[in-house]
Design a protein around this motif. Structure first.
Motif, PDB file in Angstrom:
ATOM      1  N   PRO A  12       0.662  -1.147  -0.771  1.00  0.00           N
ATOM      2  CA  PRO A  12       0.083  -0.160   0.051  1.00  0.00           C
ATOM      3  C   PRO A  12       1.160   1.522   0.076  1.00  0.00           C
ATOM      4  CG  PRO A  12       0.668  -1.026   2.123  1.00  0.00           C
ATOM      5  CD  PRO A  12       1.029  -2.016   1.145  1.00  0.00           C
ATOM      6  N   THR A  13       0.167   2.355  -0.366  1.00  0.00           N
ATOM      7  CA  THR A  13       1.111   3.771  -0.680  1.00  0.00           C
ATOM      8  C   THR A  13       0.174   4.061  -0.547  1.00  0.00           C
ATOM      9  OG1 THR A  13       0.864   3.826  -3.041  1.00  0.00           O
ATOM     10  CG2 THR A  13       2.411   2.541  -2.083  1.00  0.00           C
ATOM     11  N   ARG A  14       0.491   5.590  -0.796  1.00  0.00           N
ATOM     12  CA  ARG A  14      -0.328   7.295  -0.241  1.00  0.00           C
ATOM     13  C   ARG A  14      -1.037   7.037  -1.735  1.00  0.00           C
ATOM     14  NH1 ARG A  14       2.491  11.492   3.247  1.00  0.00           N
ATOM     15  NH2 ARG A  14       2.788  10.056   5.001  1.00  0.00           N
ATOM     16  N   SER A  15      -0.708   6.856  -2.719  1.00  0.00           N
ATOM     17  CA  SER A  15      -1.023   6.957  -3.634  1.00  0.00           C
ATOM     18  C   SER A  15      -1.703   5.880  -4.766  1.00  0.00           C
ATOM     19  CB  SER A  15       0.299   7.077  -5.530  1.00  0.00           C
ATOM     20  OG  SER A  15       0.858   8.032  -5.046  1.00  0.00           O
ATOM     21  N   GLY A  16      -1.940   4.451  -4.069  1.00  0.00           N
ATOM     22  CA  GLY A  16      -2.521   3.790  -3.873  1.00  0.00           C
ATOM     23  C   GLY A  16      -1.684   2.691  -4.398  1.00  0.00           C
ATOM     24  N   PRO A  17      -2.830   1.089  -4.004  1.00  0.00           N
ATOM     25  CA  PRO A  17      -1.253  -0.547  -3.829  1.00  0.00           C
ATOM     26  C   PRO A  17      -0.751   0.292  -5.296  1.00  0.00           C
ATOM     27  CG  PRO A  17      -3.971  -1.132  -4.242  1.00  0.00           C
ATOM     28  CD  PRO A  17      -4.132   0.775  -4.655  1.00  0.00           C
ATOM     29  N   VAL A  18       0.652  -0.805  -4.580  1.00  0.00           N
ATOM     30  CA  VAL A  18       1.962  -1.160  -5.653  1.00  0.00           C
ATOM     31  C   VAL A  18       2.168  -2.352  -6.331  1.00  0.00           C
ATOM     32  CG1 VAL A  18       3.796  -0.940  -6.965  1.00  0.00           C
ATOM     33  CG2 VAL A  18       3.116   1.016  -5.257  1.00  0.00           C
ATOM     34  N   HIS A  19       1.265  -2.965  -7.523  1.00  0.00           N
ATOM     35  CA  HIS A  19       1.981  -4.052  -7.412  1.00  0.00           C
ATOM     36  C   HIS A  19       3.141  -4.719  -7.844  1.00  0.00           C
ATOM     37  CE1 HIS A  19      -0.154  -8.120  -8.858  1.00  0.00           C
ATOM     38  NE2 HIS A  19       0.184  -8.414  -8.090  1.00  0.00           N
TER      39      HIS A  19
END
Length: 220
Positions: A12-19
């Motif tokens: 999870p990041t502030r900009s949304g999930p990173v796969h």
């Protein structure tokens, strides 16, 4: 054997999930040396952490029926307020190894001198790496995880590390992740490429290197 089956890792990041890893599949047999090539930030270290058990996958399954090292030359698991000597004894006990007959080797190999009995939090990054590598060599793992660079210090110490790992333990399985194709070619029997979160398998080392160079050229 080590088996990764449809492994995914999402942060999870502030900009949304990173796969970071997407449906990764990999099998490593006893004594096999696998190289995983990838650019910086491709997710190579994430994969190593998952295989070591330091992190869990978001989904998928990782099965190991052999003992697996921590990433070599990584000293993040040390307890900083304990001395190098006390960390050695603690780690040996975790892995069921008698620490008393391992002290002399760690003293000689790490070349820490009096600092082996000083708190690890006072060590430089190079000192921590030397201690971590030396302790890795007193635990007889079936598979060694190698994240980019295992040798630290000067050329003489590099050669010392190379002999201890790649020559004296040449029968062990190894998973080596690196952005350096030459390093992978020198030390591995098979190569794969991690790009855009996907692990790409190839029939030969040359095909893997060609795919890696093409993918990095496009990314650049």
């Amino acid at each position: 054997m080590i088996s990764l089956n449809s492994v995914n890792k999402v942060y999870p990041t502030r900009s949304g999930p990173v796969h970071v890893l997407k449906d990764v599949n990999l099998t490593v047999d006893s004594g096999e040396r696998i190289g995983i090539l990838g650019r910086n930030g491709a997710g190579k270290s994430t994969m190593i952490r998952l295989i070591s058990g330091a992190e869990l996958p978001t989904s998928g399954r990782i099965d190991c029926d052999m003992s697996v090292s921590w990433p070599l030359a990584f000293g993040g698991a040390f307890q900083g307020s304990l001395t190098g000597y006390d960390n050695l004894r603690f780690i040996c006990r975790v892995y069921g190894v008698d620490p008393d007959d391992k002290v002399a080797f760690v003293e000689e190999f790490s070349e820490l001198g009096i600092y082996l009995r000083e708190p690890v939090k006072t060590y430089s990054s190079g000192m921590r790496a030397r201690l971590a590598f030396a302790i890795s060599m007193v635990i007889e793992f079936d598979c060694f995880l190698i994240d980019e660079i295992v040798a630290v210090g000067d050329a003489r110490f590099h050669e010392k590390c190379h002999h201890e790992l790649f020559e004296k333990r040449g029968d062990r399985a190894m998973i080596i992740v690196s952005h350096d194709a030459t390093y992978i070619r020198d030390h591995c029997t098979r190569a794969t490429v991690l790009a855009n979160g996907t692990l790409h398998h190839h029939a030969s080392m040359d095909e893997a290197f060609e795919f890696y160079h093409q993918s990095t050229a496009v990314a650049a």
